[in-house]
Design a protein around this motif. Sequence first.
Motif, PDB file in Angstrom:
ATOM      1  N   ASP A  13     -26.756  25.201  33.470  1.00  0.00           N
ATOM      2  CA  ASP A  13     -25.307  25.212  33.729  1.00  0.00           C
ATOM      3  C   ASP A  13     -24.486  25.594  32.507  1.00  0.00           C
ATOM      4  O   ASP A  13     -23.306  25.285  32.433  1.00  0.00           O
ATOM      5  CB  ASP A  13     -24.846  23.871  34.319  1.00  0.00           C
ATOM      6  N   GLU A  14     -25.125  26.268  31.529  1.00  0.00           N
ATOM      7  CA  GLU A  14     -24.358  26.842  30.433  1.00  0.00           C
ATOM      8  C   GLU A  14     -24.481  28.351  30.495  1.00  0.00           C
ATOM      9  O   GLU A  14     -25.593  28.859  30.574  1.00  0.00           O
ATOM     10  CB  GLU A  14     -24.885  26.378  29.062  1.00  0.00           C
ATOM     11  N   THR A  15     -23.335  29.045  30.456  1.00  0.00           N
ATOM     12  CA  THR A  15     -23.375  30.499  30.324  1.00  0.00           C
ATOM     13  C   THR A  15     -23.193  30.777  28.844  1.00  0.00           C
ATOM     14  O   THR A  15     -22.160  30.414  28.281  1.00  0.00           O
ATOM     15  CB  THR A  15     -22.235  31.172  31.111  1.00  0.00           C
ATOM     16  N   ALA A  16     -24.199  31.396  28.214  1.00  0.00           N
ATOM     17  CA  ALA A  16     -24.119  31.547  26.762  1.00  0.00           C
ATOM     18  C   ALA A  16     -24.529  32.941  26.316  1.00  0.00           C
ATOM     19  O   ALA A  16     -25.396  33.575  26.907  1.00  0.00           O
ATOM     20  CB  ALA A  16     -25.003  30.507  26.086  1.00  0.00           C
ATOM     21  N   ALA A  17     -23.855  33.405  25.255  1.00  0.00           N
ATOM     22  CA  ALA A  17     -24.212  34.676  24.616  1.00  0.00           C
ATOM     23  C   ALA A  17     -24.065  34.489  23.111  1.00  0.00           C
ATOM     24  O   ALA A  17     -23.217  33.711  22.655  1.00  0.00           O
ATOM     25  CB  ALA A  17     -23.308  35.802  25.100  1.00  0.00           C
ATOM     26  N   ALA A  18     -24.905  35.184  22.353  1.00  0.00           N
ATOM     27  CA  ALA A  18     -24.850  35.057  20.901  1.00  0.00           C
ATOM     28  C   ALA A  18     -25.326  36.322  20.238  1.00  0.00           C
ATOM     29  O   ALA A  18     -26.062  37.110  20.846  1.00  0.00           O
ATOM     30  CB  ALA A  18     -25.725  33.885  20.446  1.00  0.00           C
ATOM     31  N   LEU A  19     -24.885  36.524  19.013  1.00  0.00           N
ATOM     32  CA  LEU A  19     -25.388  37.628  18.202  1.00  0.00           C
ATOM     33  C   LEU A  19     -26.019  37.075  16.948  1.00  0.00           C
ATOM     34  O   LEU A  19     -25.407  36.269  16.239  1.00  0.00           O
ATOM     35  CB  LEU A  19     -24.255  38.603  17.871  1.00  0.00           C
ATOM     36  N   VAL A  20     -27.260  37.467  16.724  1.00  0.00           N
ATOM     37  CA  VAL A  20     -28.021  36.995  15.572  1.00  0.00           C
ATOM     38  C   VAL A  20     -28.589  38.234  14.892  1.00  0.00           C
ATOM     39  O   VAL A  20     -29.060  39.150  15.573  1.00  0.00           O
ATOM     40  CB  VAL A  20     -29.164  36.063  16.048  1.00  0.00           C
ATOM     41  N   ASP A  21     -28.520  38.285  13.550  1.00  0.00           N
ATOM     42  CA  ASP A  21     -29.104  39.466  12.904  1.00  0.00           C
ATOM     43  C   ASP A  21     -30.598  39.263  12.681  1.00  0.00           C
ATOM     44  O   ASP A  21     -31.113  38.156  12.879  1.00  0.00           O
ATOM     45  CB  ASP A  21     -28.340  39.837  11.620  1.00  0.00           C
ATOM     46  N   GLU A  22     -31.276  40.317  12.268  1.00  0.00           N
ATOM     47  CA  GLU A  22     -32.739  40.250  12.134  1.00  0.00           C
ATOM     48  C   GLU A  22     -33.157  39.210  11.102  1.00  0.00           C
ATOM     49  O   GLU A  22     -34.263  38.676  11.152  1.00  0.00           O
ATOM     50  CB  GLU A  22     -33.323  41.626  11.779  1.00  0.00           C
ATOM     51  N   GLY A  23     -32.264  38.898  10.182  1.00  0.00           N
ATOM     52  CA  GLY A  23     -32.567  37.893   9.166  1.00  0.00           C
ATOM     53  C   GLY A  23     -32.372  36.468   9.653  1.00  0.00           C
ATOM     54  O   GLY A  23     -32.648  35.518   8.927  1.00  0.00           O
ATOM     55  N   GLY A  24     -31.846  36.313  10.887  1.00  0.00           N
ATOM     56  CA  GLY A  24     -31.683  34.970  11.437  1.00  0.00           C
ATOM     57  C   GLY A  24     -30.319  34.341  11.166  1.00  0.00           C
ATOM     58  O   GLY A  24     -30.140  33.136  11.351  1.00  0.00           O
ATOM     59  N   HIS A  25     -29.352  35.130  10.721  1.00  0.00           N
ATOM     60  CA  HIS A  25     -27.990  34.604  10.562  1.00  0.00           C
ATOM     61  C   HIS A  25     -27.278  34.681  11.904  1.00  0.00           C
ATOM     62  O   HIS A  25     -27.265  35.733  12.540  1.00  0.00           O
ATOM     63  CB  HIS A  25     -27.194  35.410   9.526  1.00  0.00           C
ATOM     64  N   VAL A  26     -26.658  33.580  12.301  1.00  0.00           N
ATOM     65  CA  VAL A  26     -25.917  33.551  13.562  1.00  0.00           C
ATOM     66  C   VAL A  26     -24.538  34.156  13.325  1.00  0.00           C
ATOM     67  O   VAL A  26     -23.737  33.621  12.568  1.00  0.00           O
ATOM     68  CB  VAL A  26     -25.772  32.102  14.093  1.00  0.00           C
ATOM     69  N   ARG A  27     -24.261  35.304  13.960  1.00  0.00           N
ATOM     70  CA  ARG A  27     -22.955  35.958  13.786  1.00  0.00           C
ATOM     71  C   ARG A  27     -21.933  35.409  14.763  1.00  0.00           C
ATOM     72  O   ARG A  27     -20.749  35.384  14.499  1.00  0.00           O
ATOM     73  CB  ARG A  27     -23.100  37.463  13.961  1.00  0.00           C
ATOM     74  N   SER A  28     -22.405  34.978  15.928  1.00  0.00           N
ATOM     75  CA  SER A  28     -21.524  34.312  16.895  1.00  0.00           C
ATOM     76  C   SER A  28     -22.403  33.607  17.910  1.00  0.00           C
ATOM     77  O   SER A  28     -23.546  34.006  18.142  1.00  0.00           O
ATOM     78  CB  SER A  28     -20.602  35.324  17.594  1.00  0.00           C
ATOM     79  N   SER A  29     -21.861  32.523  18.482  1.00  0.00           N
ATOM     80  CA  SER A  29     -22.589  31.794  19.520  1.00  0.00           C
ATOM     81  C   SER A  29     -21.562  31.178  20.457  1.00  0.00           C
ATOM     82  O   SER A  29     -20.812  30.286  20.072  1.00  0.00           O
ATOM     83  CB  SER A  29     -23.466  30.709  18.879  1.00  0.00           C
ATOM     84  N   VAL A  30     -21.487  31.713  21.654  1.00  0.00           N
ATOM     85  CA  VAL A  30     -20.481  31.269  22.619  1.00  0.00           C
ATOM     86  C   VAL A  30     -21.184  30.561  23.770  1.00  0.00           C
ATOM     87  O   VAL A  30     -22.137  31.092  24.342  1.00  0.00           O
ATOM     88  CB  VAL A  30     -19.671  32.475  23.157  1.00  0.00           C
ATOM     89  N   VAL A  31     -20.745  29.351  24.083  1.00  0.00           N
ATOM     90  CA  VAL A  31     -21.333  28.586  25.187  1.00  0.00           C
ATOM     91  C   VAL A  31     -20.204  28.148  26.120  1.00  0.00           C
ATOM     92  O   VAL A  31     -19.297  27.444  25.704  1.00  0.00           O
ATOM     93  CB  VAL A  31     -22.077  27.329  24.684  1.00  0.00           C
ATOM     94  N   ALA A  32     -20.249  28.607  27.361  1.00  0.00           N
ATOM     95  CA  ALA A  32     -19.284  28.145  28.364  1.00  0.00           C
ATOM     96  C   ALA A  32     -20.018  27.145  29.249  1.00  0.00           C
ATOM     97  O   ALA A  32     -20.911  27.513  30.011  1.00  0.00           O
ATOM     98  CB  ALA A  32     -18.771  29.317  29.181  1.00  0.00           C
TER      99      ALA A  32
END
Length: 323
Positions: A13-32
């Motif tokens: 029941d979470e709609t989620a999208a995220a961007l992570v670079d190849e090095g493992g840094h989280v650039r964004s993480s959105v959870v609705a």
Amino acid sequence: MSGLVLGIETSCDETAAALVDEGGHVRSSVVASQADLHARYGGVVPEIASRRHLELVSPVVETALEEAGATLEDVSRVAVTQGPGLVGALLVGLSAAKALAWARGLPLVPVDHLRGHVATLYLEPDPLEPPFTCLLASGGHTMVVAVRDRAGFEVLGSTVDDAAGEAFDKGARLLGLAYPGGAELDRLAREGDPEAFSFPVAKVPGLDFSFSGLKTALLYAVRELGEDGLEAHRADLAAAYQRAIVRALVGRLRAAAEQTRDRTVAVVGGVAANSELRAALSDARFAPLALCTDNAAMIASAGRYARPLVSPGYLALDAYASA
Ligand SMILES: Nc1ncnc2c1ncn2[C@@H]1O[C@H](COP(=O)(O)OP(=O)(O)OP(=O)(O)O)[C@@H](O)[C@H]1O
Ligand SMILES: [Mg+2]
């Protein structure tokens, strides 16, 4: 910017999208979270979840791109939860991921949701290097696993009935707390005396878990107390119940680590947010609080270690409901 992994997660029941670079840094993480939508039913209604994912998936991906200051041009692969979870819900995320990947000729990486939870530990700023022994305790699963490399894990033991998160949610419900009750029960337990009641830790052979007897014990205790008694002892019941779950989890993780001889132990999944568990395992590595419950950063992270499928071979890919 380039080489970003776009993660998409819609297994429950979470709609989620995220961007992570190849090095493992989280650039964004959105959870609705759709929790409010399901609260009045006391649990997730699969059909309602699928419909809501359908409404949310595109805006959530757009927001994740915006928050990362990126566009689809910067995405080099799309990672998506393939299972386990609610099939209708999974299919929404999977279809969106296929469409995005196919439209841009990108590789698609199907990710196992449970591997995703473990892959939370591989994110910056403090990525964990295997080997380690890991407790995965969430709303639908509870297991101890041996992690030898970042691509997967070996299951050493798992629950024979309810998951730990499910035990928290069902216990919370018996205590009259709102769904999903795990975090609420955690808060209430801080005001209670864990010794006021004695709940048994189930004796299961090997490294397996069982929580259904505990839930029944709480049910009987609540019935015996009656309405007034429950009011007076709600916090004590929460504290004693939580203590029993935490003891079971800690005991199994320690026994598993003895078996694997790993020096590092870790905890992931929604229940990893539990304050008593975190205190009881002060030497363990825990998923960051914000990434314990479902999110897409963990899916993107796992997508760095799973095999990508090249376009358009993945268009017929199906979701799976159980592990
Ligand atoms: N502080 C807490 N204490 C105990 N349980 C908690 C806490 N916070 C969240 N939880 C529990 O975590 C669970 C949700 O975790 P998560 O999102 O990882 O599970 P899920 O995705 O529904 O299940 P799965 O990952 O097995 O498919 C719920 O059962 C919730 O009650
Ligand atoms: Mg989960």
